[in-house]
Scaffold this motif. Structure first.
Motif, mmCIF file in Angstrom:
data_model
loop_
_atom_site.group_PDB
_atom_site.id
_atom_site.type_symbol
_atom_site.label_atom_id
_atom_site.label_comp_id
_atom_site.label_asym_id
_atom_site.label_seq_id
_atom_site.Cartn_x
_atom_site.Cartn_y
_atom_site.Cartn_z
ATOM 1 N N LEU A 1 1.641 -25.204 35.513
ATOM 2 C CA LEU A 1 -0.340 -25.454 34.953
ATOM 3 C C LEU A 1 -1.587 -25.621 35.578
ATOM 4 N N THR A 2 -1.923 -24.502 35.725
ATOM 5 C CA THR A 2 -3.158 -25.074 36.696
ATOM 6 C C THR A 2 -4.594 -24.458 36.003
ATOM 7 N N PRO A 3 -5.117 -25.217 35.850
ATOM 8 C CA PRO A 3 -6.950 -24.983 35.726
ATOM 9 C C PRO A 3 -7.450 -23.160 36.288
ATOM 10 N N GLY A 4 -7.381 -23.186 35.381
ATOM 11 C CA GLY A 4 -7.744 -21.007 35.837
ATOM 12 C C GLY A 4 -6.484 -20.366 35.696
ATOM 13 N N GLY A 5 -5.011 -20.814 35.685
ATOM 14 C CA GLY A 5 -4.000 -19.889 36.211
ATOM 15 C C GLY A 5 -3.892 -19.530 34.370
ATOM 16 N N LYS A 6 -2.189 -18.879 34.330
ATOM 17 C CA LYS A 6 -1.914 -18.211 33.096
ATOM 18 C C LYS A 6 -1.442 -18.918 32.977
ATOM 19 N N ALA A 7 -0.636 -18.409 31.277
ATOM 20 C CA ALA A 7 0.119 -19.194 30.621
ATOM 21 C C ALA A 7 1.509 -18.446 31.339
ATOM 22 N N GLY A 8 1.064 -16.962 31.298
ATOM 23 C CA GLY A 8 2.716 -16.541 31.707
ATOM 24 C C GLY A 8 3.171 -17.058 32.930
ATOM 25 N N ASP A 9 2.295 -17.566 34.315
ATOM 26 C CA ASP A 9 2.518 -17.408 35.395
ATOM 27 C C ASP A 9 4.201 -18.905 34.865
ATOM 28 N N ALA A 10 3.808 -20.318 33.808
ATOM 29 C CA ALA A 10 4.741 -21.044 33.307
ATOM 30 C C ALA A 10 6.050 -20.968 33.246
ATOM 31 N N TYR A 11 5.604 -19.687 32.507
ATOM 32 C CA TYR A 11 7.238 -19.263 31.834
ATOM 33 C C TYR A 11 8.077 -18.617 33.545
ATOM 34 N N ASP A 12 7.114 -18.018 34.165
ATOM 35 C CA ASP A 12 8.472 -17.484 35.406
ATOM 36 C C ASP A 12 8.575 -18.119 35.791
ATOM 37 N N ALA A 13 7.830 -19.276 36.328
ATOM 38 C CA ALA A 13 8.221 -21.170 37.308
ATOM 39 C C ALA A 13 9.543 -21.285 36.743
ATOM 40 N N TRP A 14 9.272 -21.721 35.310
ATOM 41 C CA TRP A 14 10.803 -22.034 34.956
ATOM 42 C C TRP A 14 11.652 -20.572 35.003
ATOM 43 N N ARG A 15 11.204 -20.022 34.508
ATOM 44 C CA ARG A 15 12.461 -19.132 34.994
ATOM 45 C C ARG A 15 13.089 -18.881 36.403
ATOM 46 N N GLU A 16 12.016 -18.625 37.346
ATOM 47 C CA GLU A 16 12.996 -19.099 38.901
ATOM 48 C C GLU A 16 13.850 -20.249 38.428
ATOM 49 N N VAL A 17 13.772 -21.447 38.298
ATOM 50 C CA VAL A 17 14.714 -22.700 38.039
ATOM 51 C C VAL A 17 15.930 -21.567 37.660
ATOM 52 N N ALA A 18 15.784 -21.374 36.245
ATOM 53 C CA ALA A 18 17.084 -20.820 35.855
ATOM 54 C C ALA A 18 17.865 -19.736 36.576
ATOM 55 N N VAL A 19 17.109 -18.802 37.685
ATOM 56 C CA VAL A 19 17.899 -17.736 38.358
ATOM 57 C C VAL A 19 18.743 -18.550 39.081
ATOM 58 N N SER A 20 17.933 -19.619 39.767
ATOM 59 C CA SER A 20 18.016 -19.723 41.313
ATOM 60 C C SER A 20 19.655 -21.271 40.985
ATOM 61 N N ALA A 21 19.997 -21.177 39.616
ATOM 62 C CA ALA A 21 21.428 -21.508 39.304
ATOM 63 C C ALA A 21 22.554 -20.983 38.647
ATOM 64 N N GLY A 22 21.721 -19.438 39.023
ATOM 65 C CA GLY A 22 22.881 -18.814 38.511
ATOM 66 C C GLY A 22 22.260 -17.807 37.473
ATOM 67 N N LEU A 23 21.763 -18.294 36.297
ATOM 68 C CA LEU A 23 21.381 -18.266 35.385
ATOM 69 C C LEU A 23 20.717 -16.678 35.143
ATOM 70 N N HIS A 24 20.559 -15.846 35.719
ATOM 71 C CA HIS A 24 20.248 -14.704 35.810
ATOM 72 C C HIS A 24 19.438 -13.904 34.729
ATOM 73 N N ASP A 25 20.605 -13.706 33.615
ATOM 74 C CA ASP A 25 20.286 -13.387 32.116
ATOM 75 C C ASP A 25 19.663 -14.138 30.913
ATOM 76 N N TYR A 26 19.779 -15.520 31.291
ATOM 77 C CA TYR A 26 19.032 -16.613 30.506
ATOM 78 C C TYR A 26 17.447 -16.799 30.226
#
Length: 383
Positions: A277-302
């Motif tokens: 969440l940074t000024p000038g960033g995109k809202a979808g970037d926050a979702y992508d960042a959270w999703r990478e954490v899920a994938v790192s835990a093996g939750l590839h389909d979550y």
């Protein structure tokens, strides 16, 4: 500032000027606003009468007329100084008052916006209004977008709400024990958050056991918690109608094996969202960042529908700030701006890992994300 009025006249005037500028940008001569949050933002009208449709008529000159039930006149006279009152009896149509205001404000035959996505403007009201002499245009979201970036006063109100939500959540957690009912936990939350200065929130709090974890919008109903159960807490407080939601999961007596790792995963997800969440960033970037954490835990389909959404002014039945949810969803191109406030979620439930989640009210500052609900622990909670 008068404590009975939420906003000084100067702030209301600035908002009105911005709204008039938005009309010009959209080639509109006028706008009919029926979303309660936007009516409050422009006039300061704060009551429960919004269950019956209100329409605020605005022209490019900044003249406004508030159309609603005649019985609300005393409230409007006490609270609203910048809009004329057009009341209708219960045996009269709202549309008649609206169209009279449209004519009086010089909008007859003009290009006039109407909020077709408003929850509070029923199809009947909208159809009758649009029988009037004007070129009607769907103007949904124009006023809502103007409310997204908060002023210094709005941020102050949000901070007060966040403190009440935080302390109320701590009280709710303290009430968790073997044999406690969700009534007791709800009562503890409400008692503390109200004593800390909160008004009624848009909805909630949501308090439920693991068996109903997937029921996104259900709450307490008389269930009793036992050792080993999880207690889902998604809470919210409000100050001058500015909402501050948050959430935690507490275990009764003991937590299942792997809960500590799930808590760490949820915390990592929250950190990733906030970092994105940074000024000038995109809202979808926050979702992508959270999703990478899920994938790192093996939750590839979550996947989830979002990892948060904007909050601000909220009237029942929602704390999301009106008729739409403006969220941090996948691929969202919405530009993030300083002064936006989010309910950020790091939610891992009904997955291959032990259930856990945290959520917070987060303010976007020039220096990045600031968590406002920062008193209640995010770490594993066992009571």
């Amino acid at each position: 500032m008068d404590n009975t009025r939420p906003f000084p006249a100067s702030e209301l005037q600035q908002r009105l000027q911005r709204t008039c500028a938005a009309l010009a940008e959209n080639s509109l001569d006028g706008l009919l606003i029926s979303v309660p949050e936007s009516i409050y933002w422009l006039t300061g009208l704060d009551h429960w009468g919004f269950f019956a449709a209100h329409v605020l008529v605005l022209n490019r000159n900044g003249e406004m007329a508030l159309c609603c039930r005649a019985m609300e006149k005393i409230t409007v006279d006490n609270q609203v100084e910048n809009a004329a009152f057009y009341g209708h009896r219960d045996d009269e149509e709202l549309s008649d008052a609206v169209l009279k205001a449209v004519a009086d404000l010089g909008l007859k035959g003009g290009r006039v916006g109407i909020e077709k996505r408003s929850l509070f403007l029923t199809p009947r009201h909208a159809e009758l209004i649009q029988q009037g002499d004007a070129h009607w245009v769907d103007a949904s979201g124009i006023a809502d977008d103007l409310r997204q970036v908060k002023s210094a006063l709005e941020v102050e109100y949000t901070r007060k709400a966040a403190r009440a939500a935080d302390l109320g959540t701590l009280a709710a957690i303290e009430a968790v024990r073997d044999g406690a009912s969700d009534y007791e936990i709800a009562a503890a939350y409400h008692d503390r958050m109200i004593r800390e200065g909160s008004e009624y929130p848009g909805f909630g709090p949501f308090i439920r056991p693991t068996t109903r974890l997937g029921e996104e919008h259900t709450t307490w109903r008389g269930e009793v918690f036992q050792n080993g159960d999880a207690v889902f807490l998604e809470t919210c407080a409000a100050f001058r109608k500015y909402q501050a939601p948050m959430g935690r999961l507490a275990y009764v007596g003991s937590a299942p094996e792997g809960a500590e790792q799930s808590a760490e995963l949820a915390i990592a997800g929250m950190k990733a969202i906030c970092a994105a969440l940074t000024p000038g960033g995109k809202a979808g970037d926050a979702y992508d960042a959270w999703r990478e954490v899920a994938v790192s835990a093996g939750l590839h389909d979550y996947e989830r529908h979002h990892c948060g959404y904007m909050v601000g002014i909220g009237f029942p039945p929602s704390w999301t700030g009106g008729s739409m949810v403006t969220s941090l969803f996948p691929n969202s191109e919405r530009t993030l701006e300083t002064g936006m406030v989010f309910h950020a979620h790091s939610w891992f439930t009904n997955t291959d890992v032990v259930d856990y989640f945290v959520s917070n009210t987060v303010l976007l500052t020039e220096n990045g994300a600031e968590i406002l609900t920062n008193t209640t622990p995010e770490t594993l909670i066992i009571r």
